[in-house]
Design a protein around this motif. Structure first.
Motif, PDB file in Angstrom:
ATOM      1  N   UNK A   1      32.143  38.666  53.335  1.00 49.09           N
ATOM      2  CA  UNK A   1      33.184  38.572  52.317  1.00 49.09           C
ATOM      3  C   UNK A   1      34.512  38.244  52.985  1.00 49.09           C
ATOM      4  N   UNK A   2      34.751  38.853  54.126  1.00 52.97           N
ATOM      5  CA  UNK A   2      35.975  38.600  54.866  1.00 52.97           C
ATOM      6  C   UNK A   2      35.679  37.637  56.005  1.00 52.97           C
ATOM      7  N   UNK A   3      36.149  36.444  55.863  1.00 50.65           N
ATOM      8  CA  UNK A   3      36.008  35.458  56.932  1.00 50.65           C
ATOM      9  C   UNK A   3      37.286  35.481  57.750  1.00 50.65           C
ATOM     10  N   UNK A   4      37.155  35.510  59.050  1.00 48.85           N
ATOM     11  CA  UNK A   4      38.334  35.640  59.901  1.00 48.85           C
ATOM     12  C   UNK A   4      39.077  34.334  60.112  1.00 48.85           C
ATOM     13  N   UNK A   5      38.648  33.241  59.452  1.00 50.12           N
ATOM     14  CA  UNK A   5      39.390  31.993  59.570  1.00 50.12           C
ATOM     15  C   UNK A   5      40.431  31.846  58.458  1.00 50.12           C
ATOM     16  N   UNK A   6      40.547  32.842  57.604  1.00 49.72           N
ATOM     17  CA  UNK A   6      41.549  32.820  56.547  1.00 49.72           C
ATOM     18  C   UNK A   6      42.753  33.651  56.984  1.00 49.72           C
ATOM     19  N   UNK A   7      43.973  33.133  56.789  1.00 51.85           N
ATOM     20  CA  UNK A   7      45.169  33.849  57.247  1.00 51.85           C
ATOM     21  C   UNK A   7      45.325  35.243  56.649  1.00 51.85           C
ATOM     22  N   UNK A   8      45.015  35.417  55.379  1.00 52.77           N
ATOM     23  CA  UNK A   8      45.161  36.742  54.753  1.00 52.77           C
ATOM     24  C   UNK A   8      44.240  37.750  55.414  1.00 52.77           C
ATOM     25  N   UNK A   9      43.057  37.298  55.813  1.00 51.23           N
ATOM     26  CA  UNK A   9      42.098  38.199  56.450  1.00 51.23           C
ATOM     27  C   UNK A   9      42.580  38.583  57.844  1.00 51.23           C
ATOM     28  N   UNK A  10      43.153  37.612  58.559  1.00 50.87           N
ATOM     29  CA  UNK A  10      43.706  37.913  59.882  1.00 50.87           C
ATOM     30  C   UNK A  10      44.823  38.949  59.761  1.00 50.87           C
ATOM     31  N   UNK A  11      45.685  38.793  58.754  1.00 46.99           N
ATOM     32  CA  UNK A  11      46.733  39.791  58.527  1.00 46.99           C
ATOM     33  C   UNK A  11      46.120  41.137  58.166  1.00 46.99           C
ATOM     34  N   UNK A  12      45.052  41.116  57.369  1.00 45.44           N
ATOM     35  CA  UNK A  12      44.377  42.357  57.000  1.00 45.44           C
ATOM     36  C   UNK A  12      43.934  43.111  58.248  1.00 45.44           C
ATOM     37  N   UNK A  13      43.262  42.412  59.153  1.00 48.65           N
ATOM     38  CA  UNK A  13      42.798  43.054  60.382  1.00 48.65           C
ATOM     39  C   UNK A  13      43.965  43.578  61.215  1.00 48.65           C
ATOM     40  N   UNK A  14      45.009  42.781  61.358  1.00 46.58           N
ATOM     41  CA  UNK A  14      46.163  43.184  62.155  1.00 46.58           C
ATOM     42  C   UNK A  14      46.863  44.408  61.557  1.00 46.58           C
ATOM     43  N   UNK A  15      47.144  44.343  60.284  1.00 51.29           N
ATOM     44  CA  UNK A  15      47.899  45.413  59.629  1.00 51.29           C
ATOM     45  C   UNK A  15      47.099  46.707  59.569  1.00 51.29           C
ATOM     46  N   UNK A  16      45.842  46.632  59.161  1.00 48.61           N
ATOM     47  CA  UNK A  16      45.057  47.858  59.070  1.00 48.61           C
ATOM     48  C   UNK A  16      44.755  48.421  60.455  1.00 48.61           C
ATOM     49  N   UNK A  17      44.583  47.540  61.439  1.00 48.58           N
ATOM     50  CA  UNK A  17      44.359  48.006  62.806  1.00 48.58           C
ATOM     51  C   UNK A  17      45.565  48.744  63.367  1.00 48.58           C
ATOM     52  N   UNK A  18      46.758  48.183  63.165  1.00 49.19           N
ATOM     53  CA  UNK A  18      47.965  48.855  63.648  1.00 49.19           C
ATOM     54  C   UNK A  18      48.199  50.180  62.920  1.00 49.19           C
ATOM     55  N   UNK A  19      47.930  50.192  61.632  1.00 46.44           N
ATOM     56  CA  UNK A  19      48.082  51.441  60.876  1.00 46.44           C
ATOM     57  C   UNK A  19      47.106  52.494  61.407  1.00 46.44           C
TER      58      UNK A  19
END
Length: 175
Positions: free
Chosen positions: A89-107
């Motif tokens: 469902x989450x493909x890492x080639x989409x910018x929103x998904x990359x932000x999702x991983x970054x933001x949730x990871x930092x949190x």
């Protein structure tokens, strides 16, 4: 410093939304449940703080343990291997998904850091301890959890609010 980091991420997110290839991340029921768990963690710490101020040490211990347990559940829920972001469902080639991983990871990293302080507090509340020091430690943990809950709510709303670029740019002071 944490507030600055997450503010800059919000501004970067808003700037990236302006591009044509932007598609918002899909909402996941697991993350709604996870948000509830983080709220419960914050409530449990508030209860611990209230209890230590009233001298109710047993209730304070229960509140601390519940907060830690809810936080671990929250962190596990963010990294759940059966979650939708791992099954295509989450493909890492989409910018929103990359932000999702970054933001949730930092949190998540900031919550792990909070668990270190929480763990030190929990270790001190069994046996003889100075109530004033414990009260201060519980108050600091509670404040930190409330702050991270607020950050999560803002980020969660940002990530899953759709493509509301105009509203977001106004909030960031860009428009």
């Amino acid at each position: 410093m944490v507030a600055v980091l997450f503010t800059l991420l919000v501004i970067a997110y808003a700037g990236r939304m302006a591009y044509e290839d932007w598609r918002p991340a899909p909402q996941l029921k697991l993350l709604w449940a996870n948000t509830l768990v983080l709220i419960l963690s914050s409530v449990a710490l508030q209860w611990a703080q209230h209890s230590v101020r009233r001298g109710q040490m047993d209730a304070m211990r229960v509140g601390l343990l519940a907060a830690g347990a809810f936080t671990v559940v929250f962190l596990f829920g963010k990294s759940w291997p059966g979650g939708s972001w791992h099954d295509g469902v989450f493909r890492n080639d989409e910018p929103a998904i990359a932000f999702f991983y970054l933001i949730t990871g930092l949190h998540g990293l900031h919550l792990l850091g909070g668990l270190v302080a929480w763990g030190r507090t929990v270790a001190r509340v069994w046996g003889d301890f100075d109530v004033a020091k414990i009260r201060h430690s519980v108050e600091l943990c509670t404040l930190y959890w409330h702050f991270l809950l607020g950050v999560w709510v803002v980020l969660f709303g940002l990530l899953f609010s759709g493509n509301n670029l105009d509203i977001l740019l106004k909030l960031c002071g860009i428009r």
